[in-house]
Design a protein around this motif. Structure first.
Motif, PDB file in Angstrom:
ATOM      1  N   GLU A  31       0.837  -1.204   0.000  1.00  0.00           N
ATOM      2  CA  GLU A  31       0.000   0.000   0.000  1.00  0.00           C
ATOM      3  C   GLU A  31       0.876   1.260   0.000  1.00  0.00           C
ATOM      4  O   GLU A  31       0.638   2.208  -0.746  1.00  0.00           O
ATOM      5  CB  GLU A  31      -0.887  -0.055   1.259  1.00  0.00           C
ATOM      6  N   GLN A  32       1.926   1.236   0.839  1.00  0.00           N
ATOM      7  CA  GLN A  32       2.821   2.394   0.934  1.00  0.00           C
ATOM      8  C   GLN A  32       3.604   2.618  -0.369  1.00  0.00           C
ATOM      9  O   GLN A  32       3.803   3.744  -0.792  1.00  0.00           O
ATOM     10  CB  GLN A  32       3.821   2.202   2.088  1.00  0.00           C
ATOM     11  N   LEU A  33       4.031   1.532  -0.994  1.00  0.00           N
ATOM     12  CA  LEU A  33       4.811   1.636  -2.232  1.00  0.00           C
ATOM     13  C   LEU A  33       3.981   2.218  -3.366  1.00  0.00           C
ATOM     14  O   LEU A  33       4.458   2.970  -4.195  1.00  0.00           O
ATOM     15  CB  LEU A  33       5.278   0.247  -2.674  1.00  0.00           C
ATOM     16  N   GLY A  34       2.718   1.827  -3.406  1.00  0.00           N
ATOM     17  CA  GLY A  34       1.886   2.177  -4.553  1.00  0.00           C
ATOM     18  C   GLY A  34       2.111   1.157  -5.658  1.00  0.00           C
ATOM     19  O   GLY A  34       2.702   0.083  -5.427  1.00  0.00           O
ATOM     20  N   ASP A  35       1.668   1.492  -6.863  1.00  0.00           N
ATOM     21  CA  ASP A  35       1.700   0.540  -7.971  1.00  0.00           C
ATOM     22  C   ASP A  35       3.121   0.085  -8.278  1.00  0.00           C
ATOM     23  O   ASP A  35       3.952   0.882  -8.684  1.00  0.00           O
ATOM     24  CB  ASP A  35       1.105   1.182  -9.217  1.00  0.00           C
ATOM     25  N   ALA A  54      17.795  -8.592  -0.825  1.00  0.00           N
ATOM     26  CA  ALA A  54      17.148  -9.779  -1.362  1.00  0.00           C
ATOM     27  C   ALA A  54      16.429  -9.500  -2.670  1.00  0.00           C
ATOM     28  O   ALA A  54      16.253 -10.389  -3.489  1.00  0.00           O
ATOM     29  CB  ALA A  54      16.163 -10.332  -0.339  1.00  0.00           C
ATOM     30  N   ALA A  55      15.991  -8.259  -2.857  1.00  0.00           N
ATOM     31  CA  ALA A  55      15.242  -7.889  -4.070  1.00  0.00           C
ATOM     32  C   ALA A  55      15.159  -6.373  -4.156  1.00  0.00           C
ATOM     33  O   ALA A  55      15.464  -5.664  -3.197  1.00  0.00           O
ATOM     34  CB  ALA A  55      13.836  -8.475  -4.023  1.00  0.00           C
ATOM     35  N   VAL A  56      14.772  -5.911  -5.344  1.00  0.00           N
ATOM     36  CA  VAL A  56      14.503  -4.481  -5.523  1.00  0.00           C
ATOM     37  C   VAL A  56      13.088  -4.371  -6.055  1.00  0.00           C
ATOM     38  O   VAL A  56      12.688  -5.132  -6.941  1.00  0.00           O
ATOM     39  CB  VAL A  56      15.495  -3.839  -6.513  1.00  0.00           C
ATOM     40  N   VAL A  57      12.337  -3.456  -5.499  1.00  0.00           N
ATOM     41  CA  VAL A  57      10.974  -3.265  -5.968  1.00  0.00           C
ATOM     42  C   VAL A  57      10.793  -1.781  -6.300  1.00  0.00           C
ATOM     43  O   VAL A  57      11.196  -0.920  -5.533  1.00  0.00           O
ATOM     44  CB  VAL A  57       9.964  -3.810  -4.914  1.00  0.00           C
ATOM     45  N   GLU A  58      10.258  -1.531  -7.484  1.00  0.00           N
ATOM     46  CA  GLU A  58      10.099  -0.142  -7.905  1.00  0.00           C
ATOM     47  C   GLU A  58       8.630   0.176  -8.168  1.00  0.00           C
ATOM     48  O   GLU A  58       7.934  -0.579  -8.832  1.00  0.00           O
ATOM     49  CB  GLU A  58      10.913   0.124  -9.180  1.00  0.00           C
ATOM     50  N   SER A  59       8.208   1.322  -7.644  1.00  0.00           N
ATOM     51  CA  SER A  59       6.875   1.828  -7.956  1.00  0.00           C
ATOM     52  C   SER A  59       7.054   2.921  -9.008  1.00  0.00           C
ATOM     53  O   SER A  59       8.170   3.194  -9.443  1.00  0.00           O
ATOM     54  CB  SER A  59       6.221   2.389  -6.695  1.00  0.00           C
ATOM     55  N   VAL A  60       5.953   3.552  -9.432  1.00  0.00           N
ATOM     56  CA  VAL A  60       6.079   4.636 -10.409  1.00  0.00           C
ATOM     57  C   VAL A  60       7.057   5.680  -9.878  1.00  0.00           C
ATOM     58  O   VAL A  60       7.885   6.202 -10.612  1.00  0.00           O
ATOM     59  CB  VAL A  60       4.700   5.295 -10.678  1.00  0.00           C
ATOM     60  N   LYS A  61       6.956   5.938  -8.591  1.00  0.00           N
ATOM     61  CA  LYS A  61       7.692   7.052  -7.993  1.00  0.00           C
ATOM     62  C   LYS A  61       9.120   6.732  -7.577  1.00  0.00           C
ATOM     63  O   LYS A  61       9.999   7.556  -7.742  1.00  0.00           O
ATOM     64  CB  LYS A  61       6.892   7.540  -6.772  1.00  0.00           C
ATOM     65  N   ALA A  62       9.371   5.534  -7.006  1.00  0.00           N
ATOM     66  CA  ALA A  62      10.678   5.311  -6.390  1.00  0.00           C
ATOM     67  C   ALA A  62      11.083   3.844  -6.365  1.00  0.00           C
ATOM     68  O   ALA A  62      10.254   2.954  -6.532  1.00  0.00           O
ATOM     69  CB  ALA A  62      10.669   5.851  -4.956  1.00  0.00           C
ATOM     70  N   ALA A  63      12.384   3.631  -6.149  1.00  0.00           N
ATOM     71  CA  ALA A  63      12.931   2.280  -5.998  1.00  0.00           C
ATOM     72  C   ALA A  63      13.158   1.996  -4.519  1.00  0.00           C
ATOM     73  O   ALA A  63      13.585   2.869  -3.775  1.00  0.00           O
ATOM     74  CB  ALA A  63      14.246   2.166  -6.753  1.00  0.00           C
ATOM     75  N   SER A  64      12.867   0.784  -4.079  1.00  0.00           N
ATOM     76  CA  SER A  64      13.128   0.389  -2.691  1.00  0.00           C
ATOM     77  C   SER A  64      13.784  -0.976  -2.675  1.00  0.00           C
ATOM     78  O   SER A  64      13.481  -1.823  -3.509  1.00  0.00           O
ATOM     79  CB  SER A  64      11.834   0.288  -1.887  1.00  0.00           C
ATOM     80  N   GLU A  65      14.664  -1.187  -1.693  1.00  0.00           N
ATOM     81  CA  GLU A  65      15.309  -2.487  -1.534  1.00  0.00           C
ATOM     82  C   GLU A  65      14.485  -3.330  -0.566  1.00  0.00           C
ATOM     83  O   GLU A  65      13.897  -2.797   0.368  1.00  0.00           O
ATOM     84  CB  GLU A  65      16.724  -2.331  -0.963  1.00  0.00           C
ATOM     85  N   VAL A  66      14.493  -4.607  -0.826  1.00  0.00           N
ATOM     86  CA  VAL A  66      13.916  -5.552   0.136  1.00  0.00           C
ATOM     87  C   VAL A  66      15.102  -6.290   0.747  1.00  0.00           C
ATOM     88  O   VAL A  66      15.893  -6.902   0.026  1.00  0.00           O
ATOM     89  CB  VAL A  66      12.963  -6.541  -0.565  1.00  0.00           C
ATOM     90  N   TYR A  67      15.243  -6.193   2.083  1.00  0.00           N
ATOM     91  CA  TYR A  67      16.376  -6.833   2.769  1.00  0.00           C
ATOM     92  C   TYR A  67      15.937  -8.161   3.376  1.00  0.00           C
ATOM     93  O   TYR A  67      14.828  -8.271   3.901  1.00  0.00           O
ATOM     94  CB  TYR A  67      16.928  -5.903   3.850  1.00  0.00           C
ATOM     95  N   ALA A  68      16.831  -9.129   3.290  1.00  0.00           N
ATOM     96  CA  ALA A  68      16.508 -10.447   3.843  1.00  0.00           C
ATOM     97  C   ALA A  68      16.453 -10.372   5.366  1.00  0.00           C
ATOM     98  O   ALA A  68      17.431  -9.982   5.987  1.00  0.00           O
ATOM     99  CB  ALA A  68      17.558 -11.462   3.394  1.00  0.00           C
ATOM    100  N   PRO A  69      15.338 -10.757   5.962  1.00  0.00           N
ATOM    101  CA  PRO A  69      15.237 -10.712   7.418  1.00  0.00           C
ATOM    102  C   PRO A  69      15.965 -11.867   8.092  1.00  0.00           C
ATOM    103  O   PRO A  69      16.173 -11.865   9.290  1.00  0.00           O
ATOM    104  CB  PRO A  69      13.731 -10.786   7.679  1.00  0.00           C
ATOM    105  N   ILE A  70      16.343 -12.858   7.278  1.00  0.00           N
ATOM    106  CA  ILE A  70      17.052 -14.037   7.783  1.00  0.00           C
ATOM    107  C   ILE A  70      18.082 -14.455   6.740  1.00  0.00           C
ATOM    108  O   ILE A  70      17.962 -14.082   5.583  1.00  0.00           O
ATOM    109  CB  ILE A  70      16.078 -15.229   8.022  1.00  0.00           C
ATOM    110  N   ALA A  71      19.086 -15.233   7.181  1.00  0.00           N
ATOM    111  CA  ALA A  71      20.115 -15.687   6.245  1.00  0.00           C
ATOM    112  C   ALA A  71      19.678 -16.982   5.562  1.00  0.00           C
ATOM    113  O   ALA A  71      18.902 -17.746   6.125  1.00  0.00           O
ATOM    114  CB  ALA A  71      21.426 -15.909   6.990  1.00  0.00           C
ATOM    115  N   GLY A  72      20.164 -17.175   4.361  1.00  0.00           N
ATOM    116  CA  GLY A  72      19.850 -18.429   3.678  1.00  0.00           C
ATOM    117  C   GLY A  72      20.275 -18.418   2.225  1.00  0.00           C
ATOM    118  O   GLY A  72      20.825 -17.431   1.734  1.00  0.00           O
TER     119      GLY A  72
END
Lengths: 125, 388
Positions: A31-35, A54-72
């Motif tokens: 919801e916070q990221l938007g589309d 762990a990943a990168v997710v981009e909305s129309v407005k901005a890019a955000s990183e997804v960090y792994a909460p655990i190792a693996g």
């Protein structure tokens, strides 16, 4: 036994099933990221440290990183969301999952917030 | 994100309460509390504007009248006099404006850098002869108006229209919608202004905008802005649109965002805005830093603003390094993101002139990886301005 979902302060969820953890972002995060218009996922076989990207997710407005909460080690990625990033918004807690990790230390999952704790955390934001 | 601590100093437009009521997500922007998006989200807002009509609160922008201190002579003499004064600060053809005509131009510094981009309008009504209507960017308005007032002191007076709101209605259905409320607007030509009356209040309607679509910008008293906006929003074709979609719409249209794509260090030639320099002005060479700018026109600039289209799906954001085939840095992205109507990533940035030709392959350094991209013609979508 029902598989429990745990949560992080960065609004990721983790579901541990037989040593394999599925990781995604929460309804709140989506919801916070938007589309979501673009998702970059790691390669299968990659070892990720706790707190590592762990990943990168981009909305129309901005890019955000997804960090792994655990190792693996990455054992599977959700290629469907690379083709259809809108799935992340449509079903963040389900079909919009990001990666599956072979968990290094299951205790790291146990240390994350329960659903009730996460709900309380959201209330405080 | 801006500091939350600064929130108490932020200003609100006359439409703020309506923006909140409509579910706008309010963020600090250029000193104002502005809606970045409404509940339907940036993507849908963008597509709605291109398909129907979007309503934008742009009351944060700076509106002012510039008037002759000692007006004399007939209507054209007065216009010539006030136009001659503003022409000392901008390179645009202002003297040649017909009554009611609007022109996009640039406020220049003495090095040929761009202090701001702005709209200069010659009002249609003869009673305004010797007056120009200016609309400048929100983030630069205080500095712009101080600069203009100081430079033209004693000869022209600048009156800021602090009590006026500014509403933009943009999209292919904007004319149909506004015609019902203000009969006559559909017959207006693009880049003209005309006075209208609504509920006994005076409105100035410009057929203009910054989305690449047909549309209007309406100057109206702040105290009637909300009821007026409600009348427009009552039309099923109209949705409220936030700053997020405003940004993706203007980027697809290839239009510059001040402070990002153009600033005090970029010249009109570098910014690929030479069309904004009047033909007569080029011959007269009497605008700020005319020698520098004319030199660049003849000899070329060291860099040029171009459209950039990544080959893949990953957007390249502002600040992304642009590299050539050898990996050498040749420029930087100044605006970049996802174009909802293009359905893919789009960007603009500055490159070495030898790399500015459409189709030239470039690399974009995104998260440490060099992603292939190409110089692309702008706008990224066909412009659909109204032609009578």
């Amino acid at each position: 036994m029902m598989i429990e979902t745990r949560y992080t302060k960065d609004h990721e969820w983790v579901r541990l099933d037989g040593g394999i953890a599925t990781i995604g972002i929460t309804d709140y995060a989506a919801e916070q990221l938007g589309d979501v218009v673009f998702v970059e996922l790691p390669k299968v076989g990659k070892a990720i440290e706790k707190g590592g990207e762990a990943a990168v997710v981009e909305s129309v407005k901005a890019a955000s990183e997804v960090y792994a909460p655990i190792a693996g080690e990455v054992v599977e990625v959700n290629s469907a969301i690379e083709g259809e990033p809108a799935n992340v918004n449509a079903e963040p807690m389900g079909a919009g999952w990001f990666i599956k990790l072979k968990v290094k230390n299951a205790a790291e999952v146990g240390a994350l917030m329960t659903e009730a704790q996460y709900r309380d955390y959201l209330k405080g934001l | 994100m801006a500091e939350p601590a600064a929130a108490e100093h932020l200003k609100r437009t006359p439409i703020y309460a309506l923006n909140v009521e409509l579910g706008g997500k309010i963020v600090p922007f250029a000193g104002y509390e502005m809606p970045v998006q409404f509940p339907q989200g940036i993507l849908k807002e963008h597509l709605h504007t291109r398909a129907a009509a979007g309503l934008f609160d742009v009351s944060h922008m700076g509106q002012a009248f510039l008037r002759l201190e000692n007006a004399s002579g007939d209507v054209d003499t007065r216009h010539d006099a006030i136009a001659g004064l503003i022409e000392t600060l901008v390179p645009g053809e202002i003297k040649g404006l017909k009554p009611g005509q609007i022109r996009y131009t640039l406020l220049l510094n003495d090095q040929g850098g761009i202090r701001d981009d702005l709209m200069v309008t010659r009002p249609a009504d003869p009673k305004f002869a010797g007056t120009l209507f200016l609309v400048v960017n929100a983030g630069t308005k205080d500095a712009d108006f101080a600069h203009i007032a100081a430079k033209l002191k004693g000869r022209a007076r600048l009156d800021r229209l602090e009590d006026q709101a500014l509403i933009a209605l943009q999209g292919p259905k904007a004319a149909k919608v506004l015609e019902r409320v203000l009969p006559g607007v559909a017959a207006m030509s693009f880049m003209t202004i005309a006075p209208f009356t609504w509920e006994r209040a005076q409105l100035f309607v410009s057929r203009s905008g910054y989305t690449g679509e047909d549309g209007y910008e309406i100057t109206l008293p702040g105290n009637i802005a909300v009821p007026f906006a409600r009348v427009l929003l009552a039309d099923n074709d109209v949705a409220p649109i936030g700053l997020g979609a405003r940004d993706s719409l203007r980027l697809e249209a290839g239009l510059c965002l001040y402070g990002h794509d153009i600033d005090e260090t970029t010249t009109p030639v570098e910014a690929n805005l030479t069309w904004a320099i009047g033909k007569r002005r080029k011959m007269e060479k009497n605008f700020p830093a005319a020698d520098i700018i004319m030199g660049q026109l003849f000899d070329g600039a060291k860099r040029l603003r171009v459209g950039v289209k990544p080959d893949g799906r990953a957007p390249a954001r502002e600040g992304t390094e642009i590299v050539d085939a050898n990996g050498a840095i040749v420029g930087r992205i100044t605006s970049g993101g996802f174009g909802p109507s293009v359905n893919g990533p789009i960007a603009m940035g500055y490159v070495r002139p030898d790399l500015a030709k459409d189709g030239t392959p470039l690399g974009l350094v995104v998260r440490g990886q060099t992603l292939p991209a190409r110089v692309a013609p702008m706008p990224f979508i066909p412009k659909r301005f109204h032609k009578p």
